[in-house]
Scaffold this motif. Structure first.
Motif, mmCIF file in Angstrom:
data_model
loop_
_atom_site.group_PDB
_atom_site.id
_atom_site.type_symbol
_atom_site.label_atom_id
_atom_site.label_comp_id
_atom_site.label_asym_id
_atom_site.label_seq_id
_atom_site.Cartn_x
_atom_site.Cartn_y
_atom_site.Cartn_z
ATOM 1 N N VAL A 61 20.232 27.546 -13.867
ATOM 2 C CA VAL A 61 19.340 26.437 -14.231
ATOM 3 C C VAL A 61 17.944 26.943 -14.626
ATOM 4 O O VAL A 61 16.979 26.193 -14.575
ATOM 5 N N GLY A 62 17.873 28.206 -15.083
ATOM 6 C CA GLY A 62 16.554 28.792 -15.332
ATOM 7 C C GLY A 62 16.037 28.691 -16.764
ATOM 8 O O GLY A 62 14.872 28.998 -17.015
ATOM 9 N N ALA A 63 16.882 28.251 -17.703
ATOM 10 C CA ALA A 63 16.493 28.374 -19.124
ATOM 11 C C ALA A 63 15.219 27.600 -19.460
ATOM 12 O O ALA A 63 14.256 28.161 -19.984
ATOM 13 N N ARG A 64 15.178 26.301 -19.131
ATOM 14 C CA ARG A 64 13.998 25.501 -19.487
ATOM 15 C C ARG A 64 12.780 25.951 -18.666
ATOM 16 O O ARG A 64 11.651 25.972 -19.154
ATOM 17 N N MET A 65 13.031 26.340 -17.419
ATOM 18 C CA MET A 65 11.958 26.828 -16.553
ATOM 19 C C MET A 65 11.241 28.017 -17.206
ATOM 20 O O MET A 65 10.011 28.074 -17.229
#
Ligand code: APR
Ligand code: PHB
Length: 388
Positions: A61-65
């Motif tokens: 879940v790190g892409a947008r972060m």
């Protein structure tokens, strides 16, 4: 219904645990009391330790972060007319990432949806049964009572949840410190006053300048516990903030209407142990920190890291060792964060009963931070996060 791990609470702890377990082939059901819109409307802190970003990456879940978050190499401490920069990168080799908890939660819900994870929102009357050894959970959804059988229950339901209360009083020790003030927070669609966070200690009280993005700022001021948010107009808030932050910042501060304004009390709290048989406590269900060190979400992430590792080992090869060690392992890190956030709070706030002696100790400690690389390193290594 049956699942392997029943997760009570669909905040960041519950969602992240569900995501990490699902990726390891372990089935979970998340039971959340509120609606998704309600969960996503809560404004919380916005600083991620680098280790937390790595766990979020591992959860996919790190892409947008990484795209939208801001890497900060340090923060400013402003006190007694001096500015002390704490250069995390130079002192520890690690930065932090400024990315709101609301966004983390949003990304987790999207990821859970994409993997077809089961999240039951507006689950009322969630009740834990059969503990410590043969757990199951009952709840009501759309007026229908349901039963969910499971191997384990993860209590990720925050400070006011049902999970901690399911542990008999005689087995649970709690430790608490209530601070004699609160934080009045304002979110405004204005550019941040400085490129880095400013933690300001002032004789009128503490203030913090934080941010979410180049057009969205988050500010806080210490206020008496009795203050009511309705009594604070936007103008009064901005005037008070300006008095407490360094002159150059006060002169360039861009103000605007608040889009959220609230008062939060400050508390340190720990419940021990964090496991009772097949029930685990995770995140705010087990501990609360004052927001001064931005540790709340980060501690939730480290609990989830330890628990997911333990459950994955249990389902992969039947090993119970990490499950048995969960409480002790998690609590060791929790107490260090409790200590650090208590220390930051004590260092930077004005206490109503502070004596002249106390004020000199505070001033001496701040001077020491300004003069000593060792002191700044101790602050920096705690702020960027101790190793897991
Ligand atoms: N049944 C089901 N869900 C519940 C119940 C209950 N009885 N009680 C509470 N919940 C839900 C809440 O509605 C909330 O969505 O559990 C969730 C807990 O989420 P958080 O309070 O956000 O706690 P956690 O997920 O541990 O996140 C850690 O980091 O910055 C800090 O305090 C901040 O939210 C924070 C946290
Ligand atoms: C925030 O951005 O809301 C924030 C940042 C740092 C803190 C607390 C809150 O220590």
């Amino acid at each position: 219904m049956r699942t392997q791990v029943c997760i009570i609470g669909g905040g960041p702890s519950g969602l992240l645990l569900s995501q990490l377990l699902h990726r390891a082939g372990i089935d979970t059901v998340v039971l959340e009391r509120q609606s998704r819109a309600h969960v996503l409307s809560r404004i919380r802190a916005g600083v991620l330790e680098w280790g937390s970003t790595e766990v979020l990456d591992a959860a996919g879940v790190g892409a947008r972060m990484h795209r939208e978050g801001f890497v900060h190499d340090g923060v400013q401490l402003a006190a007694r007319n001096r500015a002390i920069r704490i250069d995390f990168k130079e002192l520890t080799g690690k930065p932090v990432l400024v990315y709101g908890q609301t966004e983390v939660t949003h990304d987790l819900y999207e990821a859970r949806d994409a993997m077809g994870g089961t999240i039951i929102t507006e689950a009322a009357g969630v009740t834990l049964h059969g503990l410590p050894d043969a757990p199951y959970v009952t709840f009501t959804k759309d007026g229908v009572e349901q039963r969910l059988d499971c191997d384990y229950i993860a209590g990720c339901d925050g400070f006011h949840g049902a999970s901690r209360r399911a542990i008999p009083d005689k087995l649970l020790k709690t430790f608490e410190k209530i601070y004699p003030f609160g934080w009045l927070g304002v979110l405004s669609e204005t550019p941040p006053v400085a490129p880095e966070l400013i933690y300001a200690s002032h004789e009128r009280g503490f203030a913090l300048c934080s941010m979410r993005n180049p057009q969205l700022s988050r500010y806080y001021i210490q206020v008496p516990l009795e203050d009511r948010v309705e009594a604070w107009s936007d103008t009064a808030f901005w005037d008070e903030l300006r008095r407490r932050i360094p002159h150059e910042a006060a002169e360039t501060l861009v103000t605007g209407p608040s889009i959220e304004k609230s008062i939060a009390p400050l508390r340190s709290f720990v419940a021990e142990p964090m496991r009772w048989g097949r029930l685990f406590l995770v995140g705010d269900a087990a501990h609360i920190v004052p927001p001064t060190g931005a540790k709340g979400l980060n501690l939730a992430v480290s609990d989830v890291h330890y628990l997911s590792r333990a459950l994955i080992a249990r389902y992969r090869d039947g090993s119970e060792a990490l499950i048995e060690g969960y409480s002790e392992t998690a609590l060791r890190r929790v107490w260090k964060a409790i200590r650090f956030s208590w220390w930051m709070t004590t260092l930077l706030h004005r206490f109503p009963d502070q004596t002249a002696f106390d004020l000199h100790i505070q001033a001496g400690e701040i001077d020491y931070l300004g003069e000593s690389v060792a002191a700044r390193t101790a602050l920096a290594e705690n702020y960027v996060g101790l190793p897991f």
